[in-house]
Design a protein around this motif. Sequence first.
Motif, PDB file in Angstrom:
ATOM      1  N   MET A   4      -5.029   1.860  12.265  1.00  9.23           N
ATOM      2  CA  MET A   4      -5.571   0.516  12.035  1.00  9.23           C
ATOM      3  C   MET A   4      -6.010   0.359  10.583  1.00  9.23           C
ATOM      4  SD  MET A   4      -7.835  -0.300  15.442  1.00  9.23           S
ATOM      5  CE  MET A   4      -8.352  -1.930  14.856  1.00  9.23           C
ATOM      6  N   ALA A   5      -6.674   1.363  10.047  1.00  5.38           N
ATOM      7  CA  ALA A   5      -7.158   1.298   8.664  1.00  5.38           C
ATOM      8  C   ALA A   5      -5.986   1.258   7.688  1.00  5.38           C
ATOM      9  CB  ALA A   5      -8.074   2.484   8.364  1.00  5.38           C
ATOM     10  N   ASP A   6      -4.973   2.091   7.903  1.00  4.63           N
ATOM     11  CA  ASP A   6      -3.804   2.084   7.027  1.00  4.63           C
ATOM     12  C   ASP A   6      -3.141   0.710   7.018  1.00  4.63           C
ATOM     13  OD1 ASP A   6      -4.088   4.719   6.221  1.00  4.63           O
ATOM     14  OD2 ASP A   6      -2.627   5.501   7.649  1.00  4.63           O
ATOM     15  N   LYS A   7      -2.972   0.131   8.197  1.00  7.49           N
ATOM     16  CA  LYS A   7      -2.366  -1.205   8.282  1.00  7.49           C
ATOM     17  C   LYS A   7      -3.253  -2.244   7.610  1.00  7.49           C
ATOM     18  CE  LYS A   7       0.333  -0.233  12.381  1.00  7.49           C
ATOM     19  NZ  LYS A   7       0.436  -0.386  13.825  1.00  7.49           N
ATOM     20  N   HIS A   8      -4.547  -2.161   7.858  1.00 14.22           N
ATOM     21  CA  HIS A   8      -5.494  -3.111   7.272  1.00 14.22           C
ATOM     22  C   HIS A   8      -5.412  -3.080   5.742  1.00 14.22           C
ATOM     23  CE1 HIS A   8      -9.237  -5.310   6.553  1.00 14.22           C
ATOM     24  NE2 HIS A   8      -9.551  -4.344   5.717  1.00 14.22           N
ATOM     25  N   PHE A   9      -5.451  -1.888   5.165  1.00 15.41           N
ATOM     26  CA  PHE A   9      -5.451  -1.790   3.715  1.00 15.41           C
ATOM     27  C   PHE A   9      -4.091  -2.146   3.120  1.00 15.41           C
ATOM     28  CE2 PHE A   9      -9.295   0.721   4.569  1.00 15.41           C
ATOM     29  CZ  PHE A   9     -10.165  -0.037   3.809  1.00 15.41           C
ATOM     30  N   GLY A  10      -3.016  -1.869   3.836  1.00 11.40           N
ATOM     31  CA  GLY A  10      -1.693  -2.284   3.372  1.00 11.40           C
ATOM     32  C   GLY A  10      -1.574  -3.800   3.334  1.00 11.40           C
ATOM     33  N   ILE A  11      -2.027  -4.459   4.394  1.00  7.70           N
ATOM     34  CA  ILE A  11      -2.005  -5.918   4.444  1.00  7.70           C
ATOM     35  C   ILE A  11      -2.934  -6.494   3.381  1.00  7.70           C
ATOM     36  CG2 ILE A  11      -2.635  -7.920   5.868  1.00  7.70           C
ATOM     37  CD1 ILE A  11      -1.645  -6.207   8.299  1.00  7.70           C
ATOM     38  N   MET A  12      -4.089  -5.873   3.191  1.00  7.59           N
ATOM     39  CA  MET A  12      -5.036  -6.339   2.178  1.00  7.59           C
ATOM     40  C   MET A  12      -4.408  -6.299   0.788  1.00  7.59           C
ATOM     41  SD  MET A  12      -8.665  -4.731   0.863  1.00  7.59           S
ATOM     42  CE  MET A  12      -9.493  -4.741   2.419  1.00  7.59           C
ATOM     43  N   ALA A  13      -3.744  -5.196   0.463  1.00 10.92           N
ATOM     44  CA  ALA A  13      -3.122  -5.071  -0.855  1.00 10.92           C
ATOM     45  C   ALA A  13      -2.087  -6.167  -1.061  1.00 10.92           C
ATOM     46  CB  ALA A  13      -2.484  -3.689  -1.001  1.00 10.92           C
ATOM     47  N   LEU A  14      -1.266  -6.400  -0.059  1.00  8.44           N
ATOM     48  CA  LEU A  14      -0.248  -7.440  -0.175  1.00  8.44           C
ATOM     49  C   LEU A  14      -0.877  -8.828  -0.279  1.00  8.44           C
ATOM     50  CD1 LEU A  14       2.327  -6.052   2.405  1.00  8.44           C
ATOM     51  CD2 LEU A  14       2.461  -5.956  -0.100  1.00  8.44           C
ATOM     52  N   ALA A  15      -1.891  -9.089   0.523  1.00  5.89           N
ATOM     53  CA  ALA A  15      -2.558 -10.400   0.514  1.00  5.89           C
ATOM     54  C   ALA A  15      -3.239 -10.666  -0.828  1.00  5.89           C
ATOM     55  CB  ALA A  15      -3.577 -10.483   1.647  1.00  5.89           C
ATOM     56  N   LEU A  16      -3.713  -9.618  -1.473  1.00 11.19           N
ATOM     57  CA  LEU A  16      -4.390  -9.769  -2.756  1.00 11.19           C
ATOM     58  C   LEU A  16      -3.420  -9.737  -3.932  1.00 11.19           C
ATOM     59  CD1 LEU A  16      -7.508  -7.508  -2.102  1.00 11.19           C
ATOM     60  CD2 LEU A  16      -7.417 -10.015  -2.109  1.00 11.19           C
ATOM     61  N   GLY A  17      -2.138  -9.520  -3.633  1.00 16.22           N
ATOM     62  CA  GLY A  17      -1.129  -9.493  -4.684  1.00 16.22           C
ATOM     63  C   GLY A  17      -1.156  -8.233  -5.522  1.00 16.22           C
TER      64      GLY A  17
END
Length: 145
Positions: A76-89
């Motif tokens: 869950m954390a890996d997915k969360h941080f991956g999505i966060m990085a993409l969302a933040l550009g």
Amino acid sequence: MPKTKRVRKSLSLRLQPYEGTPLAEVADYLNSLDKEEATRRIGEILVMAFLPYASKGNGQCNTDKLRSAFLIARDMADKHFGIMALALGLDAVYAVATPIVSTGGNGVDINSQVNKEESPHEVEVQNSSLIEGKATATEIGKLFG
């Protein structure tokens, strides 16, 4: 088929961080969200951060269940941080999940043993940049497994 009624649990929590702190910034952000969205996000973070501890605290948790809880939280954390990085550009390298470190069941990190046996030259080659100022060979390797 009769439906079983699910029992709800309640968590009472009140945070009052001091202004100007990172927690205050997060509180402002969460307060700006719809209540359901904020609750969902807080719930996800709590599961990521505390599921393994909660499982262990249960007292009836065997090693396999604890390992499973840890891997669920980590995934869950890996997915969360991956999505966060993409969302933040942010660069794709920030979206790469950390590799799972195998301990071989004995608590000794196999990867650290391998790295200790490498010469400084081998480590330098592994971590050298493929393109000046761009991702290293190690980072590219993580992208593709």
